[in-house]
Every structure is written in structure tokens, then in C-alpha cells.
Scaffold this motif. Structure first.
Motif, PDB file in Angstrom:
ATOM      1  N   VAL A  29      35.734  35.508  48.849  1.00  0.00           N
ATOM      2  CA  VAL A  29      34.418  35.541  48.204  1.00  0.00           C
ATOM      3  C   VAL A  29      33.915  34.113  48.083  1.00  0.00           C
ATOM      4  O   VAL A  29      34.648  33.225  47.640  1.00  0.00           O
ATOM      5  CB  VAL A  29      34.506  36.162  46.798  1.00  0.00           C
ATOM      6  N   ILE A  30      32.693  33.893  48.527  1.00  0.00           N
ATOM      7  CA  ILE A  30      32.103  32.580  48.307  1.00  0.00           C
ATOM      8  C   ILE A  30      30.865  32.725  47.430  1.00  0.00           C
ATOM      9  O   ILE A  30      30.292  33.801  47.313  1.00  0.00           O
ATOM     10  CB  ILE A  30      31.743  31.867  49.637  1.00  0.00           C
ATOM     11  N   GLU A  31      30.520  31.596  46.828  1.00  0.00           N
ATOM     12  CA  GLU A  31      29.391  31.581  45.890  1.00  0.00           C
ATOM     13  C   GLU A  31      28.218  30.896  46.553  1.00  0.00           C
ATOM     14  O   GLU A  31      28.294  29.720  46.908  1.00  0.00           O
ATOM     15  CB  GLU A  31      29.770  30.774  44.634  1.00  0.00           C
TER      16      GLU A  31
ATOM     17  N   GLY B 116      34.620  28.919  47.083  1.00  0.00           N
ATOM     18  CA  GLY B 116      34.990  30.314  46.902  1.00  0.00           C
ATOM     19  C   GLY B 116      36.480  30.461  46.735  1.00  0.00           C
ATOM     20  O   GLY B 116      37.192  29.494  46.467  1.00  0.00           O
ATOM     21  N   ARG B 117      36.937  31.687  46.882  1.00  0.00           N
ATOM     22  CA  ARG B 117      38.375  31.904  46.759  1.00  0.00           C
ATOM     23  C   ARG B 117      38.791  33.160  47.504  1.00  0.00           C
ATOM     24  O   ARG B 117      37.965  33.995  47.874  1.00  0.00           O
ATOM     25  CB  ARG B 117      38.780  31.981  45.297  1.00  0.00           C
TER      26      ARG B 117
ATOM     27  N   ARG C  24      28.630  35.995  46.898  1.00  0.00           N
ATOM     28  CA  ARG C  24      27.830  36.333  45.716  1.00  0.00           C
ATOM     29  C   ARG C  24      26.569  35.510  45.795  1.00  0.00           C
ATOM     30  O   ARG C  24      26.610  34.278  45.792  1.00  0.00           O
ATOM     31  CB  ARG C  24      28.612  36.038  44.440  1.00  0.00           C
ATOM     32  N   THR C  25      25.452  36.214  45.872  1.00  0.00           N
ATOM     33  CA  THR C  25      24.191  35.485  45.998  1.00  0.00           C
ATOM     34  C   THR C  25      23.863  34.840  44.667  1.00  0.00           C
ATOM     35  O   THR C  25      24.442  35.170  43.627  1.00  0.00           O
ATOM     36  CB  THR C  25      23.044  36.430  46.403  1.00  0.00           C
ATOM     37  N   ALA C  26      22.938  33.937  44.732  1.00  0.00           N
ATOM     38  CA  ALA C  26      22.510  33.233  43.519  1.00  0.00           C
ATOM     39  C   ALA C  26      21.999  34.228  42.482  1.00  0.00           C
ATOM     40  O   ALA C  26      21.890  33.913  41.305  1.00  0.00           O
ATOM     41  CB  ALA C  26      21.425  32.224  43.867  1.00  0.00           C
TER      42      ALA C  26
ATOM     43  N   SER D  86      25.514  40.677  46.112  1.00  0.00           N
ATOM     44  CA  SER D  86      26.644  40.370  46.973  1.00  0.00           C
ATOM     45  C   SER D  86      26.352  40.906  48.353  1.00  0.00           C
ATOM     46  O   SER D  86      25.717  41.947  48.502  1.00  0.00           O
ATOM     47  CB  SER D  86      27.907  41.015  46.392  1.00  0.00           C
ATOM     48  N   ARG D  87      26.761  40.158  49.345  1.00  0.00           N
ATOM     49  CA  ARG D  87      26.583  40.686  50.697  1.00  0.00           C
ATOM     50  C   ARG D  87      27.744  40.244  51.570  1.00  0.00           C
ATOM     51  O   ARG D  87      28.440  39.252  51.286  1.00  0.00           O
ATOM     52  CB  ARG D  87      25.268  40.234  51.293  1.00  0.00           C
ATOM     53  N   ILE D  88      27.949  41.010  52.604  1.00  0.00           N
ATOM     54  CA  ILE D  88      28.986  40.640  53.565  1.00  0.00           C
ATOM     55  C   ILE D  88      28.518  39.420  54.360  1.00  0.00           C
ATOM     56  O   ILE D  88      27.349  39.324  54.729  1.00  0.00           O
ATOM     57  CB  ILE D  88      29.264  41.807  54.520  1.00  0.00           C
TER      58      ILE D  88
END
Ligand code: SF4
Ligand code: SF4
Ligand code: MG
Ligand code: MG
Ligand code: MG
Ligand code: MG
Ligand code: MG
Ligand code: MG
Ligand code: MG
Ligand code: MG
Ligand code: MG
Ligand code: MG
Lengths: 96, 377, 340, 340, 377, 96
Positions: free
Chosen positions: D245-247, D306-307, D319-321, D325-327
Motif C-alpha cells: 500500500v502506498i500513500e 508505503g508499506r 490510498r488516495t489523498a 483507494s485504487r489499484i
């Protein structure tokens, strides 16, 4: 100047464009035979020619070739004879 | 290889060398006072070095390398004109490989190609014709270069193009002829030649009689020779024997290929397409009257000089030969290549100054490559 | 089978799924490199002997046409780099293979090249362990270029180098010269020459191993590639500081190669080879060397062509069939077909 | 100075003296490879530790334009291969460099490329030990292509691989993303875009060494090249069998890069980089890792993006701002400029 | 980024989402009985997935993805015609990147390029014009693609070319218009939409009144929207509020960019160069009356269809859409992408079957790429 | 459809061809300004426009932009108030 090489005509490929296949030591290339085409083109097959820049420029005269070689061989024999004589003289004179 | 290998037989050569030595001794030829024989043709120069004949032959025979290399005698201005044509948009400039490295005043064709010109090497004018057929949107120019041996091939290419109605094929004609420069050489007061080896392949086209003036007017023996090593040695022997007998004749050592009167079709094709230019410039020799050919008006549509308004059909630039170049002296036999102050210094095969260093037929390049200079301990 | 295109498009170079599919289906499925990282990780045990050295070499391959009688670019790319390792006395171990591919290249062609490479690598006893692909636009490269690099190990004490050649050493080649160069000239088609010739392309690693076993004193070897025998000998003469003399009559040449050279005014001494080498061995080991070479197919035509001499240091000379002699210099540039 | 041409001609590839002069004057005089053979012979001492492994990688470089703000093809060719070694945990030792050169290329350009390579190699602590040049006809390649291969050593016990990443690990990048890709897009000129951007091209060997020292538990790293961060993360997620997951809010992006992406409809996550990496470190070592990276100029912009997570194995999500959330999938092919 | 970042503020979005939820609850929208709102424009579809709005928004709101992606609605036959033009010798075929991967019946433009066609991606019709200026020997064709937003740019490129007298520049016109397909959708008996998000950038050209019929004749609310996430959410809220109040109006959320009556210069340029075609084919929707534009006779010299006798100016091939393709149903909102039997099987972004899988604006591609399908646990 | 992006005109580059330089976040490109050119071209410098495929298609109305944002902020404040009230309620009801 003027690299030329003996080759043998092995097939006529396009009579209208005077094109024939020539072979030099197993290497084949189409050449123009306009300059050596007296009589029917088919008669050229088997003929040896002198090739320059993709053109057969001259028929090779086998009789003349043999004659030239003959003259050289005669010279060679004469030369051998001379050498044997020279060797004989040397032996006689004890010069090795 | 039939009609070639037989004439490379070392045993026959040995006999010839011995007979040459005997004849040379007989006429008193020595290293100090040699008999000077000019091989007119660069192909002969090449053979002499390739087989090391110059080092095998009797000391009293000196080969003088003649002007018979069409690449070597090409003046800088002419190379510049090639490049000018080759750099025109849409032009495909086709040439024999020989001409690629000849230096113009700033570039060679090889360098012009690297700089963007569409220069292509072909084996035959027929190949250029084929490119023209296949690329109607291109303007294909063939660099017609060579002596009478090569001239019929470009003449026939032009008549073929005319028959096919090709409008995108022209020849940049630089064909030259052998007899005229020989006459110029013989008229040179510095010249001291004892005989000539005549060009075998030129002669298969023009026959042996165009050389009659050499024997008749100048009293020098000439033997038309083949290109294999025994051909050359035999021809030298024939020249020496004429000298020994005190005669001067045109003889034909290369009768297997050279008909006495040449080749009818070739001569007719040349006459159909070409005519003599009033004069033509030779590198090292300057302008020589009637020594070059141009395309007749009938075929002017195939004349690159006309189409592009370049060369003798345009304003010719005066291009000086490179400074310090002794090509003229070497080509006229007045100087041996290593005696040129540029030889191996300002002038090497990598970066030739004069044309004689470019072609492997050029006397300087042959000396350099085959060690004529460096191997001469 | 995610790869359904018939030709490579720019999408296959874009770093996405199309590229991954191309690489997986065409390349890694055949080469089977170890691991999934963008670097091969290899046991260094073969290099662990004290005094062992690592040999490292690379070449780019750009042949036209890409497929030719007797081989293709992939075969040359494997053999050429194996040979560069082997002639230096190294045992070839691993190869990398990087491909630059023109947009529009047929994927079937790529598959054939890769199959050739895998086969040649296996035969040569090396593994293709890492690689890369790039796709460039139409007209930005000529079909396919392949660059291989090779890593090998040089056993402790093995010291072959051109500089080791000594006067008296015998120069041996492993077969007829110039087949590759003549084949490519004909295959290109622009000279309209047809021959039955095939490229001599071959990997010489095993041959070199046998040679070194039979003639442990072998001083140096060079594979004969661009510039042919003449260039290799000039390099050796220069590095060794001695002269080299070759015998014209001893040069192994096929009639067709001679024929093509006569037609085009070329000298076969400068024609390229891809499966030929010249080795310098002490005279005492010459017979053993010849026997070892001749025992393998790629050395069947082995023969002595000359020797190193103390005279004319740095120069290569040829004794002509006439007993004449001439310098065999390095070429200036390329050999160009001549008319005169 | 035998080389007097301004441009490369076919003669420079012909295997003769012109080629030798080009190689000696332009290449070997600068790279100074060891020895005179066509293979480098290198002490294997660095590889002798029991359990040490050899790392081997290659890449071809084909960038247009050849020189661009912030670098040239030579810089990428050195840095890219150094980075492929370094991100796998290897210490880069030696590079090979093979050049494919288009007829007509300016020799001055070659000299500049070679100078860059020598400088970058020195800075990266590697040596360019062997090489090759080929010259191809005009139109047969696009200026200059460079292929480098690299050899490095992996210390005993060092085991970094994408498969080692575990849920909870933190994903760190070493600086802003996409500068290289955006710079090249603009530098090509065909989109008529002008920016002040410079390529991020940099060698990351020293940075990786510092990272491993500070965060010895570092699981894996990847240099972000073609396909950008998104592709590297997808690869890692796939190999590790976990999710990532990245931010969006955490992604370091320069305003110009965002601007260019907006203009062309591109996603900066897929833009190419040449001096950026993503490393996965255990959470406990994250602070130490960040500090180590930030201590070097090429890591000054390091941050957590992310992690790894246990969920949605193999998938990367952002994770969008907005808290949406999107792939973040792999690209299909290249990213193409869009109008819609 | 000014005029963009402000409208991406999560805090504002949060408030909007809450207000949307409240309003949705108020009108009784539920997951089972949702309010269906069609975003006409593919750009809006893209934004919805890019920011994950579909997953953030109240369960009772369902986005229906409309036909507003000019790439997605391009029929196979039209792609084939592009390729036919692009493969002609001398043609440089310029296109926006969007169209490169759209499948024709055998090839896409990307594949045609790989197979030898000179296809170039450009950012602007002006770039194609510049290529035409610089390559007078080439025939430059620009693939004019897009709705009213893009149409003025190709119209202006054509008038510019006419002013400059360029004879080697043509446009392959595939411009289409928004109102007609909306009408076709509204006339579809299967259709059950509650409101529309109107295309912001089309509207900056044509203004908001061309949508009056939607409110007046069909009683559906429509809000012209910007492309930032708060723009979209605000527009949804505005639609919901109309529904709540039981009204149907044309509203303009995007007033910072969209003038009520559009852009005078753009409208004039379009009218000058283009006229309505009697009908035009849409992928998935079939022929729709008066939905496409063609180049007026006055500018026929710049019409690629005329110059090459292709497309509506030639014999149009009947090209069936791929079998099993449900694009039509998806585009009319009757089916969600994952319900298509080909989705993710015969049809993926790598190898798209229907056009909706090609463009990142296509509903299927958006579902696939942003996880609309796979992420929906 | 129709990717459009706000940019600022920073210079007129060719008045005759209606060409101006636009800047988007530091990225510059020449655009055609025919559609937004009322009055003297020079007056465009500094103006924000909506750019699509290399054309400035619309002037951006700063007042309208501010108005839209204002409406959103009002909504946000109302929302906050509501949330605080809800939080207060929850606290009162002990729901944390
Ligand atoms: S060395 Fe060079 S300059 Fe001197 S004569 Fe020979 S070719 Fe001419
Ligand atoms: S999945 Fe493919 S075939 Fe099915 S509707 Fe979407 S684009 Fe059309
Ligand atoms: Mg090598
Ligand atoms: Mg080698
Ligand atoms: Mg090699
Ligand atoms: Mg790679
Ligand atoms: Mg090509
Ligand atoms: Mg790599
Ligand atoms: Mg990598
Ligand atoms: Mg890499
Ligand atoms: Mg090499
Ligand atoms: Mg190019």
C-alpha cells in the motif's frame, strides 16, 4: 586498373537483357554478356569469359592459353636442363 | 582457378626469372644502370607487389609505375563534384568501392557518406541501374570511373536505361583513355623509359594497335600483358628480348584474352554513347588533350553533369592539389614513392595526401602496404 | 501465452506488462536464468582457488543479415564471447545477453535467435544467466543487435598473452579462413553473389581446453574476427615485439573464398571469421597441438601457417608462393570491393 | 593523434588501423583497461571469501537524445548497471562497455560520453575493464547505443531479494520521482515542452552500502527505471506474495513533473527514473534507514511512501489523498500522451 | 497547481461526501435502489477511478459511465481506414496517443506502425501542421478525433494550413458531438438514468444550452462539471439536490471555465470548416443521426477522406464488431463492465476486444486498472 | 474525454500565428490563443487559460473559481459544525 577475372557461363538467365549466370570457383553472379554474344546466346553456356564489373568482356581463347603455357613450359625445361648442366659442372668442379 | 592458377606456378616463374636474369645480363642491365620498364596499369603494379616480383627479379630491371589507376588520377576537384552531387537531396550516389577513400579538398566520399550523403558501393553499373528501377522517387547517379575496360559497361548501362525509359538514372562520366597520357609521358623531356608493359584488360576492348605509335613513333617496345605473375614476368622477358634484339614492337603476351582488334560490341557501345572531351584533368599530370570521354548529346538525359550543371557542364572550381604532394613526379616515374617528402609522414593510407596513397593500386600505397619502403632494408 | 502479437511494438519496450510477457515468453523461459532478480547471483567457488583470476569480456553483434547460411546473430553472440574468453586461457562460465530490438521485428525471429543461443551455450558449456531487452523505434536500429558479456575463470598459473610469443613459436590455425566473411558478403545480397559457403561460426572453448592440455606451453591465441588473420597477427607481433612470417602456400582457403576475393579484389587474409583462431605454440609442442586440434570437428582443418621470428619486430611478412616476400600490414579501414 | 576525422566512418569499424586508432584514442586511453588482451583479467581475491557470491547483470542503453539535462547515455550506462548490482546487495566491482556507433557520429560526442563514463565509474568506485566498439551504417542505429555489463560481489550472508519482503516492512524511496522520465520527454523536443528539469541519473552503490550498514535487515531494493515506481512495486508484490500500500500524499513529486503529467495525461508513478530506488526495510530499522539515506546527496529526498501488507497479495494499492483507494497496476505497454 | 490543487482538498471532499450522503438518504437512495447518474464524459470516468470516488461515495449513488470517450466509440471500420491511409507510401499519419492501441479488425495503429507505417504521435494538431511544413515531400494526415472540445483545434489547423497554402496536409475527420448520442440514450427504452454529469470541456466550447432538451424534454437534471474531485462531488450533490427538490435543470458547476454560451471563436471556426454528416457510426451504439462532422466543400483539399477516397468518401467496408463484445450494453449503462463475459478473459488491456478496454477513459479499462472489478471484494 | 489543464500565458511568441507561451507548473509550451484573444494580444499575458491539445480554449474566470471554492468552504464549515454537534451528542450519550 581493371580487375578482371575468368569465369564460366553456366546458364542464360534473361536473353532479352543479355543476362547470364557466370561461375567463378563456385561463386555465381549474373553478368551481362552483350560483348561476347556472337551467335545464339545458348551457345555461350560452357564458355569461359573474362568478367569485369558484372560484364563478360571477352571470350577466353583456350588455344591461346595453352600456347602461352606451352611456351612457358618449354622455357622451364630449358631452364632445368641448364640447371642440371650447371649442377653437373659444379659437381665436377667439387663445388658441392 | 582455371586460367589463373596455371599462371601462378612457381616453377614456371623460376625459369622465367632465370631467363630474365640471363637476358638482363646480356644487355648489361645493372642496379646502377637499370632497364626501366613502366607497367602502365595499376593492376600490374598491384600484382608486382602482391607476388613480390620486384624483389625477385634481376637487379637490373626497374619497374616504373605508370598512371594507369583511374582512382589515382582523379583530381580533387572531381571528387568535390561527386560530393556536391551526392549531397543533393534525393540523390543516391553509386560508386565502385575504389573511389570511396579518395580525398577531395575537404572530404572523401566515405566521409561525405558519414556526414549524411546517400553513397552506396556497387559492384557493377547494372546494380545502380537496378537501384534506379526499384527507387523511382530517387535520383540515382552512377560514378562512371575507369579506362576503356570499364567504359563499355557504363555505355551499355546507359543504352539499357534509355531502352527502359528510366528518367532517374544518370552517369557522372569520368572515363579516361590510355593512349593519350602515354603519349604525354613520352613527350616529357624528363622521361627515360626503355619499354612498356601494356594494360591487358584495356586492350581486350581496344586491341593492341592503339599502341603502335609507341613502337613506331617513339621506338619503345611494348608488350600487352596478363595479370598473373608469370604473365608479367613473361612480358618483361619479351620487352628485354626486344631490347636485346634492338627492335621496338607491339607484342601481345595476353592473347588468351586480348584479340588483336579488340571487342567489336564494346567499341560500338562506347562510340554510340561517348565522345572525346577536348581535354580532361588528371591528378598529377594536369589537363591532357582528348584523354577523357563525355556523354554524347543524344544521351544527355543520362549525363549527371548536364542534369546537375556540375563539372565540365558547370563552372569548374579551381582546386589546387595538396601542398607538398609529389604524385605527379611519382606517376611520371621521375620519383620513387619513398623519395616523396610526404611519404609515411603527411601521407599515409589512413590519411592520404595524394591519390597514389589511396588505392591499393596506387604506387605509394603499394610501396607502403607491401613494404616496398619499410621492407627495403 | 499472453504474447499474441506477431511483431514487436514499442509497447514491448515500455516497462509494463507487454514487456514482461515478451521477456518471460521469449527469453527467460528458454534461458532459464537463476533467480528472479535483475542480477544473476552465482557461486564464486570456481574462482576460489588461490591465484585464480576472473576473465571478463564483451562484444556487441550487429550482423546483416541476421540469419545467414551456417548461423544467425545469436550463434555469433554466444560463440564470439565464449571465444574471447577461451583464447585468453579462461574457462568460460557465464554469459549475459542484452538485446536491442527494432519495432516491427518478428517475434518468431527472436524466438529462433534465442533458441540458437540456448543451444550454442549448452554445447559450449556456459550458461546465459542475465539479460536485458530494449525496443527502439523503426529505423532506430537494424533488426536486432545482441551484446553479450562473458565471465570465465583463468586457472592459477595459466598465463597466455600475445606478449608471451617468442621467436621460433609456431602459428597454427584451426581451419580454412574467411568462410564467415565471404558468406556474409554473399548473404547480404547487394553484390548479387551466390555461393554454397557457410559461416565458420563455432564456439572454441572446448578446443582451446584440449589445445592447452596437449600443448601446455601454448603462448597465446587469438580468435580471428574482424580484420581476419592479418589483423590478429599484426596485433600479436606488436605485443610480442617479434616478427611473424607466414607462408602463402600454407594458408588454408576454400576455392569459393578465393573466387569471391578475386571477383571483388579482396584479400582473404583480412576476411572475418567467427570460428577460427590462431595459436602460437613452442615448436616442440606443435605436433601435439595439431593432433589435439584435429581431434575435434572445429579443429579438423588445423594446420601450421607460419612462425614467430626474431627479425623485423612488430611486422608480419608473407612468403609468397613464389619465394617472394611482402609485408602483411594491418588494413586501413574496411576492405572495399574494388574494380581495379 | 592518428585520428583526424571529425566523424565516425565505416572504416572505424572495419577491424583495421582506423578502428584501432579510434579505440585507442577515444576509449582505452580514457578507460585504461588492465592488460592488452580482449579480455580483462582480474584478481578474484574479492570473491574468495567462503560463501561470497558473484553478481552479474547487463543492460543496453538507447536513450534519445543522447545528451540531456543532467546527463548523457554514458552516465546512464554506468549508473544503471552499478545500480542493478547495488540494489541486489552486491558491491559493484567491474564494468564492461560495448558501443554501437552510427556512421556519421561526431567523435567529439563519443569523447564526451567516454569522459562521463570514466568520471561516473570513478565516483561509483568501479572500473571499466573491457569493451567493444561496432560501427553500423547511417540509419542502422540511432547515434550511439551503449551496453554495459557489471560484475560485483555479494558478501557472505547477504540475502536481499524481493521475495524476502514481509508484511509490515516499510517502503522507502530516495528522492523525488519521475524527474528522468519527464526530462527525457521534454528533451526529445517533439512535444515542444520546455522545463528546467534535470535527470535524476545517479549511481547508488555507495547509498546502498550505507543503507545496508544502517539497516542490516533491509529485505530488498529495486532501482526504479522503465515503468517507474509502480512497476517495481508490482514486481516486488508478486515475488514476495504480499500486498503493498502506498500513500498518494506521501509521494515525493516535483511540481514540474506533476505539471507535465497533467498536460500529457500521464501518471508519474510510471515515469522512468535513473537514480531512484525503493527499499523495503523492517519497520524497526526505518528511521535508521532514512537517516542513512538522507546523509548522502543522492538520498537527500528520502521518504517513506508505503508499506507491505498481508492483504491483497500480489497487488499494489494506493490510498488516495481522499482516503479512497485504487489499484496501481502494471502498465500495459508504454504510457502514451493522451488528449482524453 | 493553481485552479486544480484547490479542488483536490480532502477536507472539502469530506464535507461534500457527508452532504451527499445526507441528501441521498433524504431521497431514499440505497445500494439496492440507487440513484443512477451518468457521467457522460470519459474524463469524469477517469477522475472517479483515479480518486476512488466510486468507493467513497454513498452506497445509494451509482455512476453509469457514458459514451463520452472519442476513442472508445471509434468503430473498427474507422480504425481500419486509418491504417489504410497510414500504410500508403509517403504518408505520415499523425495521431493523439490515445488512438494508438485501439483495435481495428486486424491491427491497431501501434501494430501498423510496427509493421512499417509511418505513424507519429503528436500532442497537438499544430505539431502535425509543423511536420507538414518541414516535410513538403510527405503527405501528412492528421487523425482528427474528439468531441467539440477538440474540434476547434483541427478547424483552426485547417484554416491555418489554407492560409499558408499547404498542399500536403489533410485531416481524417472523426469529430463527433455530444448532444445527439445523449438523445439516443434517452430514447432507449432500457435506459433508466436519474441525472447527468455534463462534460465540462465540451461545454466550454458549446456552452450549457445545448443540454436544455435533457431537462426540458426528458425531465432529467444535468450539471456541467469540472474534472477535479470536488468538482465531481459537488456536481453529484447538485444533481441530488435537483432530484430532492423535484426539479430538472441545466446547471453549471464549472463556471470558472465554462461560459454560459460557450466560446465564440471556437464555434465560428467549427462552423467555418465543418458541417454535420447525415449520420455517423459509433462503436457499440451504431449509426446516430447528425452525430458526426465532416469537412465542408470549401476545405475539401484538406479532407483526407476526399484525398484518398476512403471512409464516407469511398466505399465503406462493413466491419462487424468483435464477437461477444458487450461494449454497447456497457456504454448505454445497461451492463457493468465485470458483467461482460469477455471482461478479463477475452478482453484485457493487453489484448482488448472492445474499445472500452483500450483507453484509460474506457469504463472497462478503468474498472480493470483501478481495481473496480478485482478490488471489489 | 478532453483532457484540459489550467495554464498561465507568460508571453506572446508570434502574434500573427496567435502563438503564445503558456506555463503549467513550470512547464512551458507554445499554444494557440485564437480562441481566447479578445482585445490586444499582449493583454493576455498573465491570464490563466484552460489548455487542450495545444490551444488555449477558455479564459479561466478567477471570480467564479473563488465563488465555487467559497461555496465548498461554507459547506465544509457547516459540516464541521454538524460534526462537532454530533461529537457533542455522542459525548453526552457516552458513545466516545
Ligand atoms: S607519398 Fe603521398 S603525396 Fe607523396 S607521391 Fe605518394 S601519394 Fe603523393
Ligand atoms: S470487457 Fe471488453 S468486450 Fe466486454 S464490454 Fe468491456 S471492452 Fe467491451
Ligand atoms: Mg570481446
Ligand atoms: Mg577476440
Ligand atoms: Mg570479440
Ligand atoms: Mg534490464
Ligand atoms: Mg532498418
Ligand atoms: Mg540489468
Ligand atoms: Mg533494475
Ligand atoms: Mg537495469
Ligand atoms: Mg570486441
Ligand atoms: Mg537515425
Amino acid at each position: 586498373m581493371c580487375l578482371g577475372i575468368p569465369g564460366q557461363i553456366i546458364a542464360i538467365t534473361d536473353a532479352e537483357r543479355m543476362a547470364a549466370l557466370a561461375e567463378v570457383s563456385g561463386v555465381r553472379r549474373e553478368v551481362n554478356v552483350a560483348c561476347v554474344a556472337e551467335g545464339p546466346l545458348e551457345a555461350l553456356v560452357g564458355q569461359w569469359v573474362l568478367i569485369h564489373v558484372g560484364f563478360a568482356m571477352s571470350r577466353i581463347d583456350e588455344v591461346e592459353a595453352a600456347r602461352t603455357l606451352e611456351a612457358l613450359r618449354d622455357l622451364g625445361e630449358a631452364q632445368e636442363a641448364l640447371e642440371q648442366m650447371a649442377a653437373g659442372d659444379a659437381a665436377l668442379e667439387g663445388r658441392a | 582457378m582455371k586460367f589463373a592458377s596455371e599462371f601462378r606456378d612457381p616453377a614456371l616463374a623460376k625459369a622465367l626469372l632465370a631467363e630474365i636474369a640471363r637476358t638482363a645480363d646480356e644487355i648489361g642491365a645493372t642496379k646502377q644502370k637499370p632497364v626501366s620498364i613502366m607497367e602502365i596499369c595499376g593492376g600490374h603494379t598491384h600484382s608486382i607487389f602482391r607476388y613480390g616480383l620486384d624483389r625477385l627479379i634481376h637487379d637490373g630491371i626497374e619497374f616504373i609505375h605508370g598512371p594507369g589507376c583511374p582512382v589515382c588520377v582523379l583530381p580533387r576537384a572531381r571528387v568535390d563534384e561527386c560530393i556536391e552531387i551526392a549531397q543533393k537531396p534525393g540523390v543516391v550516389f553509386c560508386t565502385f568501392g575504389d573511389a570511396m577513400r579518395v580525398p577531395g579538398s575537404t572530404l572523401s566520399l566515405l566521409q561525405a557518406k558519414a556526414a549524411g550523403a546517400d553513397v552506396r558501393m556497387v559492384y557493377s553499373p547494372l546494380d545502380a541501374l537496378e537501384i534506379a528501377r526499384r527507387s523511382p522517387e530517387k535520383e540515382v547517379v552512377f560514378f562512371g570511373l575507369g579506362f576503356e575496360t570499364t567504359t563499355p559497361s557504363t555505355a551499355l548501362a546507359i543504352t539499357q536505361a534509355a531502352r527502359e525509359g528510366l528518367t532517374n538514372f544518370t552517369v557522372f562520366c569520368n572515363h579516361i583513355t590510355v593512349p593519350e597520357p602515354i603519349k604525354a609521358l613520352l613527350d616529357d623531356p624528363h622521361m627515360c623509359l626503355d619499354g612498356f608493359i601494356g594494360p591487358g584488360h584495356v586492350s581486350m576492348v581496344i586491341g593492341i594497335h592503339p599502341y603502335d605509335f609507341i613502337a613506331e613513333d617513339y621506338g619503345k617496345p611494348i608488350v600487352v600483358a596478363g595479370f598473373e605473375p608469370t604473365d608479367l614476368l613473361q612480358s618483361v622477358l619479351m620487352v628485354l628480348r626486344q631490347i636485346a634484339r634492338g627492335v621496338a614492337r607491339v607484342e601481345n603476351q595476353y592473347a588468351r584474352v586480348v584479340p588483336e582488334h579488340g571487342n567489336t560490341v564494346s567499341l560500338a557501345a562506347m562510340a554510340e554513347v561517348y565522345e572525346k572531351r577536348p581535354s580532361f584533368e588528371w591528378r598529377g599530370l594536369g589537363e591532357i588533350d582528348a584523354s577523357g570521354l563525355r556523354i554524347r548529346d543524344k544521351y544527355r538525359a543520362f549525363d549527371a553533369e548536364e542534369k546537375f550543371g556540375i563539372g565540365y557542364a558547370g563552372v569548374r572550381a579551381v582546386v589546387e592539389e595538396a601542398e607538398g604532394c609529389a604524385c605527379g613526379a611519382v606517376m611520371t616515374g621521375r620519383m620513387k614513392p619513398p623519395a616523396c617528402p610526404q611519404f609515411g609522414k603527411g601521407c599515409t593510407p589512413e590519411m592520404p595526401l595524394g591519390a597514389l596513397m589511396v588505392s591499393s593500386e596506387g604506387a605509394c600505397a603499394a610501396y607502403w602496404q607491401y613494404g616496398g619502403a619499410r621492407a627495403a632494408e | 501465452m499472453a504474447l499474441r502479437d506477431a511483431r514487436v511494438t514499442l509497447a514491448h519496450g515500455g516497462g509494463g506488462r507487454a514487456m514482461r510477457d515478451l521477456i518471460e515468453e521469449v527469453f527467460t523461459s528458454v534461458f532459464a536464468p537463476p533467480g528472479m532478480e535483475d542480477q544473476a547471483r552465482l557461486s564464486a567457488a570456481a574462482l576460489a582457488a588461490p591465484g585464480a583470476r576472473l576473465a571478463f569480456t564483451t562484444d556487441s553483434y550487429v550482423v546483416t543479415p541476421i540469419e545467414f547460411p551456417g548461423g544467425d546473430i545469436g550463434k555469433i553472440a554466444v560463440c564470439g564471447t565464449v571465444n574471447d574468453l577461451a583464447v585468453g586461457g579462461a574457462t568460460p562460465l557465464w554469459l549475459s545477453a542484452a538485446f536491442i530490438i527494432e519495432e516491427g521485428t518478428e517475434i518468431a525471429l527472436l524466438r529462433r535467435i534465442v533458441a540458437t543461443m540456448a543451444r550454442e551455450a549448452e554445447a559450449a558449456g556456459v550458461r546465459i544467466v542475465t539479460g536485458d531487452t530494449k525496443v527502439v523505434g523503426r529505423g532506430a536500429c537494424d533488426g536486432v543487435f545482441v551484446t553479450t558479456a562473458g565471465v570465465g575463470v583463468i586457472a592459477p598459473g595459466c598465463e597466455m598473452a600475445a606478449a608471451c610469443v617468442r621467436p621460433g613459436d609456431v602459428a597454427i590455425v584451426n581451419g580454412v579462413l574467411g568462410d564467415h566473411g565471404a558468406t556474409i558478403l554473399a548473404a547480404r545480397g547487394d553484390l548479387a553473389l551466390a555461393t554454397e559457403l557457410e559461416s565458420d561460426c563455432a564456439a572454441l572453448g572446448h578446443l582451446m581446453a584440449d589445445l592447452r592440455a596437449a600443448a601446455p606451453g601454448t603462448r597465446a591465441a587469438r580468435d580471428l574476427t574482424r580484420g581476419g588473420l592479418a589483423s590478429a597477427l599484426n596485433e600479436i607481433a606488436g605485443a610480442a615485439g617479434c616478427g611473424i612470417v607466414i607462408e602463402e602456400a600454407a594458408l588454408p582457403l576454400r576455392a569459393e573464398v578465393v573466387g569471391m576475393c578475386e571477383i571483388l579484389g579482396l584479400d582473404p587474409l583480412y576476411l572475418a571469421n567467427e570460428g577460427r583462431l590462431v595459436a602460437f605454440v613452442p615448436e616442440a609442442e606443435a605436433e601435439a597441438a595439431l593432433a589435439a586440434l584435429r581431434a575435434r570437428p572445429e579443429g579438423a582443418g588445423a594446420c601450421i601457417v607460419g612462425r614467430a621470428v626474431a627479425e623485423h619486430a612488430g611486422q608480419v611478412r608473407m612468403r609468397t608462393a613464389f619465394g617472394g616476400s611482402r609485408i602483411v600490414d594491418m588494413l586501413v579501414g574496411e576492405q572495399l570491393p574494388r574494380i581495379c
